[in-house]
Scaffold this active site. Structure first.
Site, mmCIF file in Angstrom:
data_model
loop_
_atom_site.group_PDB
_atom_site.id
_atom_site.type_symbol
_atom_site.label_atom_id
_atom_site.label_comp_id
_atom_site.label_asym_id
_atom_site.label_seq_id
_atom_site.Cartn_x
_atom_site.Cartn_y
_atom_site.Cartn_z
ATOM 1 N N GLU A 76 0.815 -1.205 0.000
ATOM 2 C CA GLU A 76 0.000 0.000 0.000
ATOM 3 C C GLU A 76 0.861 1.272 0.000
ATOM 4 O O GLU A 76 0.408 2.338 0.394
ATOM 5 C CB GLU A 76 -0.960 -0.057 1.181
ATOM 6 C CG GLU A 76 -1.878 -1.268 1.031
ATOM 7 C CD GLU A 76 -2.872 -1.489 2.149
ATOM 8 O OE1 GLU A 76 -4.058 -1.488 1.850
ATOM 9 O OE2 GLU A 76 -2.463 -1.660 3.299
ATOM 10 N N HIS A 95 -1.457 3.736 8.497
ATOM 11 C CA HIS A 95 -2.644 3.065 7.965
ATOM 12 C C HIS A 95 -2.902 1.813 8.788
ATOM 13 O O HIS A 95 -1.974 1.049 9.051
ATOM 14 C CB HIS A 95 -2.418 2.696 6.502
ATOM 15 C CG HIS A 95 -3.383 1.670 5.995
ATOM 16 N ND1 HIS A 95 -4.750 1.871 5.977
ATOM 17 C CD2 HIS A 95 -3.185 0.411 5.518
ATOM 18 C CE1 HIS A 95 -5.340 0.805 5.483
ATOM 19 N NE2 HIS A 95 -4.415 -0.101 5.206
ATOM 20 N N HIS A 97 -5.992 -1.376 10.064
ATOM 21 C CA HIS A 97 -7.296 -2.025 9.967
ATOM 22 C C HIS A 97 -7.843 -2.113 11.392
ATOM 23 O O HIS A 97 -8.192 -3.192 11.866
ATOM 24 C CB HIS A 97 -7.168 -3.417 9.348
ATOM 25 C CG HIS A 97 -6.595 -3.426 7.965
ATOM 26 N ND1 HIS A 97 -6.421 -4.574 7.234
ATOM 27 C CD2 HIS A 97 -6.161 -2.412 7.166
ATOM 28 C CE1 HIS A 97 -5.904 -4.285 6.035
ATOM 29 N NE2 HIS A 97 -5.725 -2.969 5.986
ATOM 30 N N TYR A 116 -16.948 16.931 19.665
ATOM 31 C CA TYR A 116 -16.119 18.047 19.171
ATOM 32 C C TYR A 116 -14.752 17.601 18.675
ATOM 33 O O TYR A 116 -14.118 18.282 17.853
ATOM 34 C CB TYR A 116 -15.994 19.145 20.243
ATOM 35 C CG TYR A 116 -14.996 18.851 21.332
ATOM 36 C CD1 TYR A 116 -15.376 18.213 22.507
ATOM 37 C CD2 TYR A 116 -13.660 19.217 21.189
ATOM 38 C CE1 TYR A 116 -14.463 17.930 23.500
ATOM 39 C CE2 TYR A 116 -12.729 18.940 22.179
ATOM 40 C CZ TYR A 116 -13.130 18.300 23.332
ATOM 41 O OH TYR A 116 -12.221 18.018 24.305
ATOM 42 N N HIS A 158 -12.216 -1.401 4.231
ATOM 43 C CA HIS A 158 -10.781 -1.607 4.342
ATOM 44 C C HIS A 158 -10.225 -1.194 5.727
ATOM 45 O O HIS A 158 -9.803 -2.056 6.486
ATOM 46 C CB HIS A 158 -10.088 -0.834 3.209
ATOM 47 C CG HIS A 158 -8.635 -1.077 3.080
ATOM 48 N ND1 HIS A 158 -7.969 -0.956 1.884
ATOM 49 C CD2 HIS A 158 -7.700 -1.408 4.004
ATOM 50 C CE1 HIS A 158 -6.690 -1.232 2.071
ATOM 51 N NE2 HIS A 158 -6.505 -1.497 3.361
ATOM 52 N N TYR A 211 -4.180 25.021 19.448
ATOM 53 C CA TYR A 211 -4.019 24.024 20.500
ATOM 54 C C TYR A 211 -2.538 23.639 20.655
ATOM 55 O O TYR A 211 -1.885 23.262 19.704
ATOM 56 C CB TYR A 211 -4.837 22.790 20.125
ATOM 57 C CG TYR A 211 -4.937 21.718 21.174
ATOM 58 C CD1 TYR A 211 -5.677 21.921 22.325
ATOM 59 C CD2 TYR A 211 -4.298 20.506 21.000
ATOM 60 C CE1 TYR A 211 -5.790 20.930 23.275
ATOM 61 C CE2 TYR A 211 -4.420 19.501 21.946
ATOM 62 C CZ TYR A 211 -5.167 19.731 23.076
ATOM 63 O OH TYR A 211 -5.262 18.741 24.015
HETATM 64 ZN ZN LIG Z 1 -4.744 -1.954 4.400
#
Ligand SMILES: [Zn+2]
Length: 217
Positions: A76, A95, A97, A116, A158, A211
């Protein structure tokens, strides 16, 4: 980048991959993480769980998309690469899952301003990128659209993706995001949540701009 600096970045990247597993964001070989380096990025390898990796297994992918390393980059890698190209302020991408984010992503839900903290990711909602096969240019294009002006998105059927200024920031945001997904999932169990208004969210987005920074004047 000197060899000692490069080794330190490799170690930091692998430590982040371990931290993702420890935080319950990923299991096994799912998910990946990258960090911007001079001339490209360093990303976790394809098909290897963090526990089986050494810092030397982290893979360099240059700005033209070519990889160098003893193993292949994450399948990916493409959306990491494209996001760094499109968004100069992004220093790290994660990334996963993760269970709650992925559950919502399978419903193809755009997360509304039920809390918020949604504003922490840059706007009134967190979008869900349209579905495309993993590893494809189409998926990368869909993610770039969903990430416009944002630092997180769901990925249909995904998982989720979070960007940060550096690895620590991206990891913190990913944990916050998965927590928000769990909270949204839980509140939906007892009915439809009351949503914050555009004006209420605009005020929070403005506050998050400051912030953690010293305020001038
Ligand atoms: Zn993935």
């Amino acid at each position: 980048m000197s060899l000692s600096v490069e080794l330190a970045v490799r170690e930091r990247l692998l430590a982040t991959a371990h931290a993702m597993s420890a935080a319950g964001l990923n299991t096994g070989t799912a998910g990946n993480v990258s960090v911007r380096i001079d001339g490209g990025m360093l990303i976790t390898p394809s098909g290897m769980p963090p526990v089986a990796c050494t810092p030397e297994d982290m893979v360099i992918v240059t700005a033209d998309g070519s990889a160098s390393g003893r193993v292949a980059p994450s399948s990916e890698w493409r959306f990491h690469h494209d996001l760094y190209t499109r968004r100069p302020e992004v220093g790290a991408i994660l990334h996963a899952h993760a269970p709650f984010a992925t559950s919502l992503a399978c419903q193809r839900i755009e997360i509304p301003p039920f809390h918020y903290m949604i504003a922490r990711f840059g706007g009134n909602t967190v979008r869900c990128a349209r579905y495309a096969t993993f590893g494809t240019q189409a998926l990368s294009d869909n993610i770039l659209a969903a990430m416009d002006g944002r630092s997180a998105c769901l990925m249909a059927n995904h998982g989720m993706l979070v960007s940060g200024r550096d690895l620590d920031n991206a990891l913190d945001l990913a944990i916050e995001f998965e927590t928000l997904c769990e909270q949204y999932w839980r509140t939906r169990q007892i009915g439809e949540p009351v949503l914050l208004s555009d004006a209420e969210m605009a005020e929070v987005v403005e506050r998050f701009r400051w912030y953690g920074k010293p305020r001038a004047g």
